[in-house]
Design a protein around this motif. Sequence first.
Motif, mmCIF file in Angstrom:
data_model
loop_
_atom_site.group_PDB
_atom_site.id
_atom_site.type_symbol
_atom_site.label_atom_id
_atom_site.label_comp_id
_atom_site.label_asym_id
_atom_site.label_seq_id
_atom_site.Cartn_x
_atom_site.Cartn_y
_atom_site.Cartn_z
ATOM 1 N N CYS A 68 0.831 -1.206 0.000
ATOM 2 C CA CYS A 68 0.000 0.000 0.000
ATOM 3 C C CYS A 68 0.867 1.258 0.000
ATOM 4 O O CYS A 68 0.522 2.267 -0.623
ATOM 5 N N ILE A 69 2.008 1.194 0.686
ATOM 6 C CA ILE A 69 2.872 2.364 0.780
ATOM 7 C C ILE A 69 3.400 2.778 -0.590
ATOM 8 O O ILE A 69 3.478 3.971 -0.904
ATOM 9 N N ASN A 70 3.787 1.796 -1.424
ATOM 10 C CA ASN A 70 4.341 2.193 -2.720
ATOM 11 C C ASN A 70 3.329 2.096 -3.862
ATOM 12 O O ASN A 70 3.687 2.235 -5.028
ATOM 13 N N GLY A 71 2.070 1.886 -3.522
ATOM 14 C CA GLY A 71 1.012 1.943 -4.522
ATOM 15 C C GLY A 71 0.824 0.686 -5.341
ATOM 16 O O GLY A 71 0.054 0.693 -6.303
ATOM 17 N N LEU A 72 1.481 -0.398 -4.984
ATOM 18 C CA LEU A 72 1.253 -1.659 -5.690
ATOM 19 C C LEU A 72 -0.128 -2.221 -5.391
ATOM 20 O O LEU A 72 -0.719 -2.922 -6.219
ATOM 21 N N THR A 73 -0.639 -1.921 -4.199
ATOM 22 C CA THR A 73 -1.973 -2.361 -3.800
ATOM 23 C C THR A 73 -2.751 -1.145 -3.321
ATOM 24 O O THR A 73 -2.214 -0.315 -2.576
ATOM 25 N N ALA A 74 -3.999 -1.023 -3.753
ATOM 26 C CA ALA A 74 -4.821 0.128 -3.380
ATOM 27 C C ALA A 74 -5.841 -0.282 -2.317
ATOM 28 O O ALA A 74 -6.642 -1.198 -2.548
#
Length: 287
Positions: A68-74
Amino acid sequence: MMTLIDGRAAPADAEADSAPHVSVRLRDVHLSYGETAVLRGIDLDVRRNQAVSIIGPSGSGKSTILRCINGLTAPQRGEVRVDGIDVTALTKDEERIALRKRIGFVFQQYNLFPHLTALENLVIAPVRVLGISRAEAEHAAHALLAKVKLADKAHAYPGELSGGQQQRVAIARALAMQPELILFDEVTSALDPQTVGEVLNVIGQLVDDGLTCVLVTHEMRFAEDISDRVVFTEGGVVVEEGSPQQLFHAPRDERTRRFLDGASGRVRRTRSRSSGASSLSLVSTSS
């Protein structure tokens, strides 16, 4: 709508600047896959130049937090900010790319290109993504391989390296992108005990150098020694967080105590963060 400044996403609002020393901020983050709730209201702060370790049982949402931190999972709900950037608001590919240029991610598996040498694995992204000249990228790559104690392996292919050596190349590759933040996801889980120490020593040096790090790890002794703060998660929530001294030696929550009592095969990094050379030894004892 997020805008880009010099190829990087700009903060969405003034609130992002209200805590200038906070690099990562999660608030009330929820994420489910179908009927399975993975994150159930995660709050987390990571300050710049700080090392934060996330510990907890398998399936507690630790790796999902990193994604979530690097935007791979929303996430479906909540706020994720990195240096003031609202990660959940990034909708364009160029916005996500701009963010990920600033965040290094080292996974459990090394994910090196098998047909490229160690040196080429480090050079390819800075040249293609950052636009750095090949000569500059190669110079930096040699320096990074020396930093992870692999200067003599520049022209070796991944198949010629041990697991620990491959993971150190993966760390150097992440550093080649000059990240402001680096995420480590159980980077020793695929290694044999003989090579765990060499990888953790490299991570320890990065922390000593002041790089902002978030580590998901099962190496309890290492987390105790290296971290500014430790976060214990279970069932998709943060059960407890605090200083290493407090959490490992005086946990407040019974769930934390049970987890630490059951942990074994820990790694002790026998140095202080202000001292010189480090070494690691495996220990099998509970906290």
